[in-house]
Design an enzyme around this catalytic site. Structure first.
Site, PDB file in Angstrom:
ATOM      1  N   ASN A  73     -17.114  -5.186  42.769  1.00  0.00           N
ATOM      2  CA  ASN A  73     -16.508  -4.652  41.546  1.00  0.00           C
ATOM      3  C   ASN A  73     -17.317  -5.210  40.380  1.00  0.00           C
ATOM      4  O   ASN A  73     -17.085  -6.321  39.916  1.00  0.00           O
ATOM      5  CB  ASN A  73     -15.041  -5.084  41.474  1.00  0.00           C
ATOM      6  CG  ASN A  73     -14.268  -4.370  40.380  1.00  0.00           C
ATOM      7  OD1 ASN A  73     -14.841  -3.924  39.386  1.00  0.00           O
ATOM      8  ND2 ASN A  73     -12.953  -4.281  40.547  1.00  0.00           N
ATOM      9  N   ASP A  93     -13.807   5.453  39.277  1.00  0.00           N
ATOM     10  CA  ASP A  93     -12.657   5.224  38.403  1.00  0.00           C
ATOM     11  C   ASP A  93     -12.142   6.523  37.791  1.00  0.00           C
ATOM     12  O   ASP A  93     -10.980   6.621  37.415  1.00  0.00           O
ATOM     13  CB  ASP A  93     -13.060   4.261  37.273  1.00  0.00           C
ATOM     14  CG  ASP A  93     -12.226   2.997  37.270  1.00  0.00           C
ATOM     15  OD1 ASP A  93     -11.312   2.871  38.109  1.00  0.00           O
ATOM     16  OD2 ASP A  93     -12.479   2.134  36.418  1.00  0.00           O
ATOM     17  N   GLY A 134      -9.191  -3.886  28.620  1.00  0.00           N
ATOM     18  CA  GLY A 134      -9.141  -2.445  28.417  1.00  0.00           C
ATOM     19  C   GLY A 134      -7.753  -1.957  28.779  1.00  0.00           C
ATOM     20  O   GLY A 134      -7.117  -2.499  29.689  1.00  0.00           O
TER      21      GLY A 134
END
Length: 408
Positions: free
Chosen positions: A7, A155, A218
């Site tokens: 990731n 994503d 975020g």
């Protein structure tokens, strides 16, 4: 089957190794090995942290001359030193990568080929911070593991079926034809949390109307119906939508025109301000970290208080905007760093919906209240706190692709 997950972000690289014996369980298992690289603490150096399921730990700082070399150094701790959990690299069956932007063409996870790598590179103009870092991870694995199968988990894929009314901007239609549309992000997290909510509520996912609130540095919301994202707050880039740690979220585009024409801003300066100097940091002047904002509020700092008020105001507005598209709500879900750990944000957000009988049980609304329902028994909606596990979701996709490929 051993599955390695990478990731990658702009400033960090997180990895973990799972072992799946048969069908993946509904409960995420503990990884055999977890590793992290952080490039932010000291210029020219990378900090590496590794831990294993048996309790072995490693912490070291190395020269960060080459990010791929640092990533390779991290991954080598899988079979070397005190954190060794495998004898050799070929014990790993597949490597899964979180890839931030898959554009319109990638609506599901895929095996990585030269064509897929080229697409990730091409889409870097849409995600200049993340897609290049994703490619670095892919190429580091190629160098270290050779021809091992690699999987890209996008994503954006979870939002690929947004209705056109939600996906297309009200500019010239040619924008849409050029790929300028709303894509949405945090899709791996939103999908995982929706599936986990169905498990916690003992309901079929297709029967649920959900709003998932991914609140970290975020932030984004997703409205989910029949297990599909039908609305989300991030758009063409991860800058749209909610106020975030250092990102502005949605603002009047006329401000940007004004800054370009009258304040001498360049495109690069706008990018820096909107991505790195706005949000909680920009308003408070203190930090992008909500924990430091809370400390400043407790000390009487008015700008910190204002920053949190704007954050909550915009979060409530976005939740309210999702409701008509769902025709009601079964569960509101909080996840990620702020969503999972800030009882204050959860309580303040839901206070705006008390007129709809959304009721939080204050005894249940604790900072560590993960994977639980924190609503009162008579609340009109269930209010869940779920620990997002994107890495496990990526591992599940890898397992599924390997199984499908072996049966074809």
């Amino acid at each position: 089957m051993k599955i390695l997950v990478l990731n990658a972000g702009s400033s960090s690289q997180k990895s973990c190794l799972y072992e799946i014996q048969s069908e993946p369980s509904s409960q995420p298992p503990s990884p055999l090995w977890e590793g992290k690289v952080d490039w932010t603490h000291e210029q020219g150096y990378a900090e590496i942290e590794v831990k294993t399921s048996t309790g072995a730990c490693l912490q070291e700082k190395i020269a960060a001359d080459s990010r791929p070399i640092v990533i390779s150094h991290l991954l080598a701790t899988l079979w070397q030193g005190d954190t060794q959990v495998i004898d050799q690299p070929n014990e790993i069956a597949v490597v899964g990568h979180r890839v931030v932007h898959g554009g319109a063409e990638y609506r599901k996870s895929v095996f990585i080929t030269a064509e897929v790598k080229a697409a990730i590179a091409r889409l870097a103009s849409f995600a200049p911070v993340h897609n290049p870092a994703n490619l670095e991870g892919i190429e580091a694995v190629e160098t270290l593991f050779g021809n091992i199968p690699q999987v890209a988990v996008f994503d954006t894929a979870f939002h690929a079926h947004l209705p056109l009314a939600a996906a297309i901007y009200p500019g010239p239609y040619e924008w849409y034809e050029q790929g300028i549309r709303r894509y949405g992000f945090h899709g791996i997290s939103h999908r995982y949390c929706a599936e986990r909510a169905a498990q916690l509520l003992d309901r079929d996912l297709s029967s649920l109307r959900l709003i998932t609130c991914h609140l970290g540095n975020g932030c984004s919301l997703a409205a989910i119906q029949n297990g599909i994202s039908i609305e989300t707050t991030m758009g063409f880039t991860p800058m749209e939508g909610l106020m975030m740690g250092s990102r502005s979220g949605s603002i009047d585009p006329g401000i940007l025109i004004h800054l370009l024409r009258h304040q001498g801003y360049s495109a690069d300066k706008l990018d820096q301000v909107l991505n790195k100097q706005s949000g909680l940091l920009g308003v408070s002047g203190i930090s992008a970290d909500l924990r430091r904002i809370d400390q400043a509020i407790a000390a009487g700092n008015d700008r910190a208080k204002l920053a949190l008020e704007i954050y909550i105001h915009r979060l409530q507005s976005a939740i309210g905007a999702c409701l008509p598209h769902l025709g009601g709500l079964d569960a509101l879900i909080f996840t990620a760093g702020v969503g999972e750990n800030s009882a204050t944000v959860r309580a303040a957000t839901c206070a705006g919906f008390e007129y709809l009988n959304w009721q939080i049980d204050q005894d249940q609304n604790q900072p560590s209240a993960q994977d639980r329902d924190i609503a009162t028994p008579d609340s009109a909606v269930r209010i869940l706190v779920i620990h997002t596990q994107e890495d496990w979701a990526i591992a599940q996709d890898c397992w599924q692709l390997i199984q499908t490929n072996s049966q074809s």
